[in-house]
Design an enzyme around this catalytic site. Structure first.
Site: not given
Ligand code: ZN
Length: 193
Positions: A88-89, A145
């Site tokens: 969590e830098a 994605c």
């Molecule tokens: Zn995409």
């Protein structure tokens, strides 16, 4: 020369998994490590650091005022540390990133930082900005994605799954409030939201 590393990514790229694997590699060789994560806890699990594939470990917690350099060098004086790992830098202050650099430069201990590059509006977090500025090594961890492109952005969504456009940079809510997307789909989702 010990180095300051920044492993950056979007959500769900396996940052905590990668951190815990690196930690394991040191400890397997009998080397001592020190783990840190943000005091701000938005995972709600039993351990300070938990990865999505089930690995977990306890860690020291840093807040805005934590003297990480002092705490690391004090621990190093008792048991020599081979590595400091910070999850969590993105929540580090710029000053704390400079402390991490001193740990590497003057303390001779490698510091591996893992964090998000940008927030839900595509803005750098303070810790990420400082790390991108001064780290010796920048390593991108890749998430994907839904279209198959690399996910570089973090869309914040509400309970119904709609894009949230405005709000505080940090919101306690959990990983299910974020979707990692490529920039094109991030932009489309925010326009529709
Ligand atoms: Zn995409």
């Amino acid at each position: 020369m010990a180095k300051l590393y920044f492993y950056y990514a979007s959500m769900n790229a396996g940052k905590s998994t990668t951190l815990l694997q690196a930690d394991f590699n040191y400890r397997e060789r009998g080397m001592a490590t020190m783990l840190w994560t943000a005091a701000l806890d938005h995972r709600g699990g039993d351990h300070a650091i938990e990865s999505r594939i089930g690995l977990a470990a306890d860690a020291h917690r840093f807040g805005a005022q934590t003297d990480i350099h002092g705490a690391v060098m004090a621990a190093h004086g008792e048991t020599p540390l081979s590595c400091v790992l910070i999850d969590e830098a993105q929540f580090l202050s710029a000053d704390q990133v400079w402390q991490a650099a001193r740990i590497a430069d003057e303390g001779g201990i490698p510091v591996l930082c893992y964090g998000l590059r940008t927030d839900f509006q595509g803005e750098l977090f303070p810790g990420s900005a400082a790390l991108l500025g001064i780290a010796d090594a920048l390593v991108e961890l890749k998430a994907v994605c839904h279209c198959g492109r690399k996910a570089t952005m973090n869309l914040r969504v509400d309970a119904a799954g709609h894009a949230v456009i405005e709000g505080a940079q940090t919101e306690i809510g959990g990983n299910d409030r974020y979707v990692a997307l490529c920039r094109r789909h991030f932009t489309q989702a925010r326009r529709a939201g």
